[in-house]
Design an enzyme around this catalytic site. Structure first.
Site, PDB file in Angstrom:
ATOM      1  N   THR A 136      -2.623   2.674   2.832  1.00 45.50           N
ATOM      2  CA  THR A 136      -1.984   3.933   3.130  1.00 45.50           C
ATOM      3  C   THR A 136      -0.918   3.685   4.378  1.00 45.50           C
ATOM      4  O   THR A 136      -1.613   2.915   5.312  1.00 45.50           O
ATOM      5  CB  THR A 136      -2.644   4.921   3.035  1.00 45.50           C
ATOM      6  OG1 THR A 136      -3.293   5.187   1.945  1.00 45.50           O
ATOM      7  CG2 THR A 136      -2.075   6.270   3.571  1.00 45.50           C
ATOM      8  N   THR A 194      -6.851   6.582   6.119  1.00 46.53           N
ATOM      9  CA  THR A 194      -6.754   5.788   5.131  1.00 46.53           C
ATOM     10  C   THR A 194      -7.866   5.219   4.574  1.00 46.53           C
ATOM     11  O   THR A 194      -8.980   5.265   5.337  1.00 46.53           O
ATOM     12  CB  THR A 194      -5.731   4.444   5.694  1.00 46.53           C
ATOM     13  OG1 THR A 194      -6.651   3.770   7.000  1.00 46.53           O
ATOM     14  CG2 THR A 194      -4.452   4.886   6.213  1.00 46.53           C
ATOM     15  N   GLY A 195      -7.708   4.422   3.574  1.00 51.46           N
ATOM     16  CA  GLY A 195      -9.018   4.003   2.793  1.00 51.46           C
ATOM     17  C   GLY A 195      -9.582   4.886   1.777  1.00 51.46           C
ATOM     18  O   GLY A 195      -8.617   5.711   1.233  1.00 51.46           O
ATOM     19  N   SER A 228       0.843  -1.186  -0.108  1.00 47.66           N
ATOM     20  CA  SER A 228      -0.077  -0.096  -0.010  1.00 47.66           C
ATOM     21  C   SER A 228       0.758   1.027   0.188  1.00 47.66           C
ATOM     22  O   SER A 228       0.234   2.303  -0.215  1.00 47.66           O
ATOM     23  CB  SER A 228      -1.000  -0.274   1.382  1.00 47.66           C
ATOM     24  OG  SER A 228       0.021   0.149   2.506  1.00 47.66           O
ATOM     25  N   ARG A 253      -4.221  10.001 -11.361  1.00 46.42           N
ATOM     26  CA  ARG A 253      -5.064  10.234 -10.161  1.00 46.42           C
ATOM     27  C   ARG A 253      -4.422  10.487  -8.721  1.00 46.42           C
ATOM     28  O   ARG A 253      -3.357  10.088  -8.419  1.00 46.42           O
ATOM     29  CB  ARG A 253      -5.974   8.705  -9.957  1.00 46.42           C
ATOM     30  CG  ARG A 253      -6.958   8.901  -8.804  1.00 46.42           C
ATOM     31  CD  ARG A 253      -6.401   8.076  -7.463  1.00 46.42           C
ATOM     32  NE  ARG A 253      -7.306   8.133  -6.388  1.00 46.42           N
ATOM     33  CZ  ARG A 253      -7.351   7.542  -5.170  1.00 46.42           C
ATOM     34  NH1 ARG A 253      -5.749   7.387  -4.651  1.00 46.42           N
ATOM     35  NH2 ARG A 253      -8.004   7.440  -4.237  1.00 46.42           N
ATOM     36  N   VAL A 254      -4.666  11.495  -8.141  1.00 46.56           N
ATOM     37  CA  VAL A 254      -4.267  11.809  -6.860  1.00 46.56           C
ATOM     38  C   VAL A 254      -5.405  11.657  -5.817  1.00 46.56           C
ATOM     39  O   VAL A 254      -6.375  12.082  -5.870  1.00 46.56           O
ATOM     40  CB  VAL A 254      -3.965  13.480  -6.787  1.00 46.56           C
ATOM     41  CG1 VAL A 254      -3.251  13.806  -5.454  1.00 46.56           C
ATOM     42  CG2 VAL A 254      -2.788  13.656  -7.801  1.00 46.56           C
ATOM     43  N   GLY A 255      -4.874  11.024  -4.590  1.00 45.54           N
ATOM     44  CA  GLY A 255      -5.763  10.317  -3.573  1.00 45.54           C
ATOM     45  C   GLY A 255      -5.802  11.766  -2.447  1.00 45.54           C
ATOM     46  O   GLY A 255      -5.206  12.750  -2.641  1.00 45.54           O
ATOM     47  N   THR A 299       1.447   7.073   0.532  1.00 43.83           N
ATOM     48  CA  THR A 299       0.674   5.968   0.036  1.00 43.83           C
ATOM     49  C   THR A 299       1.174   5.550  -1.518  1.00 43.83           C
ATOM     50  O   THR A 299       1.604   6.514  -2.200  1.00 43.83           O
ATOM     51  CB  THR A 299      -0.843   6.456   0.007  1.00 43.83           C
ATOM     52  OG1 THR A 299      -1.537   5.038  -0.412  1.00 43.83           O
ATOM     53  CG2 THR A 299      -1.086   7.246  -1.031  1.00 43.83           C
TER      54      THR A 299
HETATM   55  N1  ASP Z   1      -6.479   7.177   0.852  1.00 42.58           N
HETATM   56  C1  ASP Z   1      -5.706   6.469  -0.091  1.00 42.58           C
HETATM   57  C2  ASP Z   1      -5.873   7.238  -1.547  1.00 42.58           C
HETATM   58  O1  ASP Z   1      -6.949   7.168  -1.628  1.00 42.58           O
HETATM   59  C3  ASP Z   1      -5.364   5.233  -0.249  1.00 42.58           C
HETATM   60  C4  ASP Z   1      -5.893   4.139   0.782  1.00 42.58           C
HETATM   61  O2  ASP Z   1      -5.506   4.457   1.998  1.00 42.58           O
HETATM   62  O3  ASP Z   1      -6.583   3.233   0.495  1.00 42.58           O
HETATM   63  O4  ASP Z   1      -4.984   7.385  -2.266  1.00 42.58           O
END
Ligand code: ASP
Length: 328
Positions: free
Chosen positions: A173, A224-225, A43, A201-203, A191
Site C-alpha cells: 500500500t 500498510t500491511g 501494491s 473485499r475491502v481493506g 492500495t
Molecule cells: N492494508 C492493505 C489492505 O489490507 C494492504 C497492504 O498494505 O498490504 O488492503
C-alpha cells in the site's frame, strides 16, 4: 511528511511545494498518485496485484484535518487515480465512502478515464497463482525453467514470473501523512489491497480510523500491511487518540502493535494460521505517524520485509529511515 517507503519518490516531488506553503492534503494526495501511476509498484493502482478473478480492485481514502472531513472509495475498478476520486467523495458529496460500481460511475461522471490496470507481469503472476492453487484441478503450471526468487517482491520491484506469493506476502500500500508548517495535518492512503483477495473485499485503506486518520488537535497516522488487523484494532484512530493523550508517535505506534499481537492470539483460536511457529503473528503491519509537534515515527510488527519508511522534514529533506520493530 511521513509514509511508506514507496512514498519517497512522491515526497521528493512534493516537499518543496509544501515548504512553500502548499496544502498538506494536496501533498498527501500527489504523493499517492506517483505510486498509483507506477506500473512496477504491485501494491497500488496500475500494475497492482489483482483479485482472485484477475481484476484489479482498488481502495483509497483521504482525510483533511482542516475540515475534519474524509472521503473514500472501495473496490473501485479501472480508475487510475482512486485517491483523486476519494477526494471528490469528500469535497463533492455529503458521503464519506462510495463502493464498487457506484464508485466507478462516480469517477467517470467526474471525467476519470476508464483504464486497464492489469499489466502483462501482474496477469502472469495471477495465472501462476491460479495454476498453483490446487493439484486437484485441471490447471498446470508451466514446466519449471525460470528461477524462483527466495523472497516476495519488494515495493517498486516487478513481480518475477515464477514467483507465487504466500498468503501473507500479498500485502502492500502507499500511505502519506503530512504536517504543514502552519500546523495543519492531512493524510491519504491508496492500495490494490491484498493480492488475489475475494472480489469485493475491502481493506483498511478505505476505512477512516483504520488505514488512516488525522485530527487537527492531535496528529496523523496511517498503515500498510494486513488490513484486517488494522480494522480490528481501529488502529490509526487509536494511535491519534494516544497522541492526543500525550504519547510520542513511537510509543503510540508500538502500543497499537502490542494490542494487535495480543488480539491475534485470540483470533488464532479459530484461525491458527495467523500465528507462526514462534507464536507471533504470521503477518506484518506498519504504521506511519506524525504529531503536531513534528515528532514522527515509523513502526512495524516484525521488521522483516518492508524495513524502512519515508520521511521529509525541514531539517533534513526526503529520505528513508529504518522502521522501529515491535518484535526485535
Ligand atoms: N492494508 C492493505 C489492505 O489490507 C494492504 C497492504 O498494505 O498490504 O488492503
Amino acid at each position: 511528511m511521513v509514509g511508506s517507503a514507496n512514498a519517497l519518490p512522491g515526497s521528493r516531488a512534493q516537499f518543496e511545494r509544501l515548504l512553500a506553503g502548499g496544502a498538506p492534503l494536496d501533498a498527501a494526495i500527489e504523493v499517492c498518485k506517483v505510486a498509483e501511476a507506477d506500473p512496477d509498484d504491485t501494491s497500488v493502482g496500475l500494475g497492482g496485484i489483482p483479485n482472485e478473478d484477475g481484476v484489479v480492485q482498488l481502495d483509497a481514502a483521504c482525510m483533511d484535518g482542516r475540515t475534519h472531513n474524509s472521503g473514500a472509495v472501495a473496490a473501485i475498478e479501472n480508475i487510475l487515480h482512486p485517491i483523486e476520486v476519494a477526494r471528490l467523495v469528500m469535497e463533492r458529496t455529503d458521503h464519506c465512502q462510495i463502493f464498487g460500481v457506484g464508485a466507478y460511475r462516480f469517477a467517470r461522471e467526474h471525467g476519470h478515464p476508464h483504464t486497464e490496470l492489469l499489466t502483462d507481469s501482474t496477469r502472469a503472476l495471477w495465472l501462476r497463482w491460479k495454476e498453483n492453487l490446487s493439484d486437484q484441478d485441471d490447471r498446470l503450471p508451466p514446466p519449471p525453467k525460470s528461477e524462483t526468487p527466495k523472497s516476495a517482491p519488494s515495493k517498486g520491484e516487478p513481480p518475477k514470473t515464477g514467483f507465487v506469493p504466500t498468503r501473507f506476502e500479498r500485502h502492500g500500500t502507499i500511505h502519506c501523512s503530512v504536517l504543514a508548517l502552519d500546523g495543519e495535518v492531512a493524510c491519504a492512503t491508496s492500495t490494490s489491497g491484498l493480492g488475489f483477495k475475494i472480489p469485493g473485499r475491502v481493506g483498511d485503506s478505505a476505512i477512516v480510523g483504520a488505514g488512516l486518520y488525522c485530527d487537527a488537535e492531535a496528529g496523523s497516522a496511517g498503515s500498510t500491511g494486513r488490513g484486517e488487523a488494522s480494522i480490528l484494532a481501529c488502529a490509526s484512530a487509536m494511535i491519534v487518540e494516544q497522541l492526543r493523550g500525550g504519547s510520542s508517535p513511537k510509543d503510540a505506534g508500538l502500543e497499537i502493535l502490542r494490542r494487535i499481537a495480543k488480539q491475534t492470539e485470540r483470533q488464532a483460536r479459530w484461525q491458527p494460521a495467523l500465528l507462526g511457529p514462534d507464536g507471533r503473528p504470521a503477518f506484518d503491519i506498519q504504521f506511519y505517524i506524525v504529531g503536531l509537534d513534528g515528532r514522527f515515527a515509523g513502526v512495524t510488527l516484525h521488521g522483516r520485509g518492508q524495513g524502512r519508511f519515508a520521511v521529509a522534514e525541514p531539517a533534513a529533506g526526503p529520505r528513508l529511515e529504518p522502521l522501529e520493530p515491535f518484535f526485535t
